[in-house]
Design a protein around this motif. Structure first.
Motif, PDB file in Angstrom:
ATOM      1  N   PRO A 201       1.840 -14.859  33.984  1.00  0.00           N
ATOM      2  CA  PRO A 201       0.919 -15.886  33.852  1.00  0.00           C
ATOM      3  C   PRO A 201      -0.403 -15.172  34.197  1.00  0.00           C
ATOM      4  O   PRO A 201      -1.504 -15.912  33.845  1.00  0.00           O
ATOM      5  CB  PRO A 201       1.265 -16.932  35.254  1.00  0.00           C
ATOM      6  CG  PRO A 201       2.786 -16.818  35.514  1.00  0.00           C
ATOM      7  CD  PRO A 201       3.082 -15.182  35.071  1.00  0.00           C
ATOM      8  N   THR A 202      -0.614 -14.480  34.871  1.00  0.00           N
ATOM      9  CA  THR A 202      -1.909 -13.591  35.421  1.00  0.00           C
ATOM     10  C   THR A 202      -2.277 -12.458  34.701  1.00  0.00           C
ATOM     11  O   THR A 202      -3.637 -12.079  34.751  1.00  0.00           O
ATOM     12  CB  THR A 202      -1.792 -13.508  36.866  1.00  0.00           C
ATOM     13  OG1 THR A 202      -0.849 -12.331  37.118  1.00  0.00           O
ATOM     14  CG2 THR A 202      -1.558 -14.618  37.698  1.00  0.00           C
ATOM     15  N   ALA A 203      -1.355 -11.541  34.196  1.00  0.00           N
ATOM     16  CA  ALA A 203      -1.786 -10.322  33.562  1.00  0.00           C
ATOM     17  C   ALA A 203      -2.104 -10.621  32.051  1.00  0.00           C
ATOM     18  O   ALA A 203      -1.865 -11.451  31.541  1.00  0.00           O
ATOM     19  CB  ALA A 203      -0.329  -9.462  33.608  1.00  0.00           C
ATOM     20  N   ASN A 204      -2.769  -9.410  31.556  1.00  0.00           N
ATOM     21  CA  ASN A 204      -2.908  -9.368  30.190  1.00  0.00           C
ATOM     22  C   ASN A 204      -1.813  -9.194  29.335  1.00  0.00           C
ATOM     23  O   ASN A 204      -1.103  -8.050  29.562  1.00  0.00           O
ATOM     24  CB  ASN A 204      -3.891  -8.233  30.023  1.00  0.00           C
ATOM     25  CG  ASN A 204      -4.642  -7.935  28.379  1.00  0.00           C
ATOM     26  OD1 ASN A 204      -3.707  -8.388  27.717  1.00  0.00           O
ATOM     27  ND2 ASN A 204      -5.696  -7.770  28.194  1.00  0.00           N
ATOM     28  N   ARG A 205      -1.318 -10.122  28.824  1.00  0.00           N
ATOM     29  CA  ARG A 205       0.063 -10.210  28.197  1.00  0.00           C
ATOM     30  C   ARG A 205       0.292  -9.059  27.120  1.00  0.00           C
ATOM     31  O   ARG A 205       1.603  -8.484  27.072  1.00  0.00           O
ATOM     32  CB  ARG A 205       0.361 -11.432  27.685  1.00  0.00           C
ATOM     33  CG  ARG A 205       0.282 -12.615  28.681  1.00  0.00           C
ATOM     34  CD  ARG A 205       0.560 -13.976  27.887  1.00  0.00           C
ATOM     35  NE  ARG A 205       0.598 -15.114  28.988  1.00  0.00           N
ATOM     36  CZ  ARG A 205       0.663 -16.354  28.706  1.00  0.00           C
ATOM     37  NH1 ARG A 205       0.834 -16.712  27.439  1.00  0.00           N
ATOM     38  NH2 ARG A 205       0.881 -17.138  29.693  1.00  0.00           N
TER      39      ARG A 205
ATOM     40  N   HIS B  48       3.376  -6.837  40.538  1.00  0.00           N
ATOM     41  CA  HIS B  48       4.381  -7.502  40.587  1.00  0.00           C
ATOM     42  C   HIS B  48       5.413  -6.633  39.986  1.00  0.00           C
ATOM     43  O   HIS B  48       6.715  -6.938  40.470  1.00  0.00           O
ATOM     44  CB  HIS B  48       4.535  -8.891  39.755  1.00  0.00           C
ATOM     45  CG  HIS B  48       3.611 -10.000  40.258  1.00  0.00           C
ATOM     46  ND1 HIS B  48       3.810 -10.643  41.358  1.00  0.00           N
ATOM     47  CD2 HIS B  48       2.420 -10.501  39.765  1.00  0.00           C
ATOM     48  CE1 HIS B  48       2.848 -11.424  41.688  1.00  0.00           C
ATOM     49  NE2 HIS B  48       1.894 -11.332  40.653  1.00  0.00           N
TER      50      HIS B  48
ATOM     51  N   SER C 298       0.093  -4.657  36.441  1.00  0.00           N
ATOM     52  CA  SER C 298       0.517  -5.910  37.309  1.00  0.00           C
ATOM     53  C   SER C 298       1.165  -5.439  38.507  1.00  0.00           C
ATOM     54  O   SER C 298       2.267  -4.603  38.599  1.00  0.00           O
ATOM     55  CB  SER C 298       1.394  -7.064  36.670  1.00  0.00           C
ATOM     56  OG  SER C 298       1.985  -7.882  37.657  1.00  0.00           O
TER      57      SER C 298
ATOM     58  N   ARG D 143       7.115 -12.667  37.011  1.00  0.00           N
ATOM     59  CA  ARG D 143       6.025 -13.003  37.654  1.00  0.00           C
ATOM     60  C   ARG D 143       4.719 -12.648  37.317  1.00  0.00           C
ATOM     61  O   ARG D 143       3.711 -13.222  37.734  1.00  0.00           O
ATOM     62  CB  ARG D 143       6.392 -12.442  38.946  1.00  0.00           C
ATOM     63  CG  ARG D 143       7.525 -12.727  39.872  1.00  0.00           C
ATOM     64  CD  ARG D 143       7.832 -12.235  41.029  1.00  0.00           C
ATOM     65  NE  ARG D 143       6.728 -12.782  42.140  1.00  0.00           N
ATOM     66  CZ  ARG D 143       6.658 -12.336  43.137  1.00  0.00           C
ATOM     67  NH1 ARG D 143       7.413 -11.409  43.698  1.00  0.00           N
ATOM     68  NH2 ARG D 143       5.521 -12.674  44.014  1.00  0.00           N
TER      69      ARG D 143
END
Length: 437
Positions: free
Chosen positions: A38-42, A103, A101, A35
């Motif tokens: 897509p949005t967090a700093n990978r 999530h 994140s 989850r």
């Protein structure tokens, strides 16, 4: 045995719960990463998750089967503190992941499970409350706002996780205690058995010692004193002044010897088998033959020579044991319908014959070297083999040895289908008649 099975089942349940707990942690981490991806700093996310999972893997194995309840055991304080420290660092790493994140907040459910497993109940409640605050507050800090589901759901999850983990702790505690009790019981049983064996051995030794003491006192108070009196009288006879005095001393020696003989017979009689205490060998033979007839229904007959020579107790015991052995073989092997037991005095021998009409056997199989004769002797039947059991066979070695110690022996005549005749014989020892006074 049932205790061991129950213990194994409990251990299996604990292992399954632990495996489920590890699976749940990995699953929650995977969902959170999916989850957040897509949005967090990978890069930051991968580093944070890698550190979290590695730390969990390092300490999870050590934390297994270390319930907080066991921390009170001697030597367990160090491992318990290490497990608590591992849990606190894991919580800090999880908070760092949540900062990357929101999530990843649901990984806190695994922390709630670990809390009641590694901490005392009060400490677990405080730790769970802190984790719950992070789970509820992280979405708010991320700008998602408050919601009833965001508060009630995590609260119910925390309570459920604590209850489930606490049940696992109690189950583990009960399993450990049961195993300890079983080990203690087994040790106590082993010690009790050893003590009982020692007690039985001590009682046997005490009984044997008491019997030896009694016999020694009997011999000292009767035979030894009598022999001492005889010795003193004999010495006095050597210096007797006249024939009247000498005759008196000889009479006293004879009286003392006769009394000692009676005492010796009394002591020996006390050691004789109980079956010989009443009316001697003939009555004992009739009793054991009657027992055989009553137990098996075999037709029996006992024939005793009315002119049987006088036997001493030792000879009667040997002949009685020979009859018991022969009748035991009849009972077990012969399948006979009739048995005749004869006790006769023939010339210079006393013979005990046990003859049955059973299935018979080949006596040559009973000894390594069987001596066969031509059946010319009186009482030999056609086709029968006569074996002298000087070397024993089929368990008759002890009977043969007893008879040979008294100068006798044991012979067996038999053939398949022709019955069996067992004959035990002893030489007659002519006792000197006592002088009646």
């Amino acid at each position: 045995m049932s205790q061991d099975v129950a213990g194994e089942r409990t251990i299996a349940v604990l292992r399954n719960l632990t495996t489920l707990q590890h699976t749940l942690f990995v699953t929650l981490v995977a969902i959170g990463v999916a989850r957040a991806w897509p949005t967090a700093n990978r890069v930051t996310l991968v580093v944070a998750i890698t550190v979290l999972t590695c730390w969990y893997a390092v300490g999870a194995r050590r934390a297994e089967h270390r319930p907080a309840a066991s921390s009170s055991e001697p030597g367990a304080a160090g491992p318990a503190r290490a497990a608590i420290g591992w849990l606190l660092i894991l919580a800090v790493l999880w908070i760092a992941c949540v900062a990357v994140s929101p999530h990843l907040i649901w990984v806190g459910f695994a922390l709630w499970l670990l809390a009641a497993h590694l901490l005392p109940l009060a400490g677990a409640a405080v730790f769970a409350a802190g984790v719950l605050a992070v789970v509820i507050g992280a979405p708010v800090l991320a700008g998602q706002g408050w919601s009833v589901g965001g508060v009630v759901g995590p609260t119910v999850g925390a309570i459920f996780a604590l209850a489930l983990s606490r049940g696992q702790v109690l189950l583990a505690r009960e399993s450990i205690e049961r195993a300890r009790l079983v080990r203690s019981l087994v040790r106590a049983q082993d010690e009790s058995a050893a003590l009982q064996e020692q007690l039985a051995a001590a009682q046997r030794d005490a009984g044997a010692q008491a019997e030896r003491t009694r016999l020694s006192r009997e011999i000292h108070d009767t035979l030894a004193q009598g022999f001492s009196s005889i010795l003193l009288l004999a010495r006095g006879a050597s210096v007797a002044g006249d024939e009247v005095h000498l005759r008196h001393l000889l009479d006293r020696i004879e009286e003392t010897a006769a009394g000692n003989l009676a005492e010796a017979r009394r002591v020996v009689g006390a050691l004789a088998p109980e079956s010989l205490q009443d009316n001697g060998l003939a009555a004992a033979l009739r009793r054991i033959v009657a027992d055989l007839a009553a137990d098996t229904g075999i037709d029996t007959d006992v024939r005793v020579d009315p002119d049987l020579p006088l036997l001493d107790t030792g000879e009667e015991v040997v002949l009685l044991r020979s009859a018991q052995g022969a009748l035991a073989n009849v009972r077990t092997h012969a399948r006979a319908a009739r048995v005749v037991v004869s006790l006769t005095g023939a010339g210079d021998q006393v013979r005990l014959d046990v003859v049955d009409d059973g299935v018979g056997f080949d006596p040559g199989q009973l000894a390594a070297e069987a001596s066969a004769s031509a059946g010319a002797a009186s009482g030999d039947r056609p086709g029968a083999t006569r074996v002298d059991y000087a070397r024993g066979g089929y368990g008759l070695a002890s009977t043969t040895a007893r008879l040979r110690e008294l100068g006798g022996g044991l012979t067996i005549e038999s053939a398949p289908g022709d019955g069996t005749a067992v004959s035990a014989y002893l030489p007659v020892r002519r006792a000197q008649p006592e002088v009646a006074r």
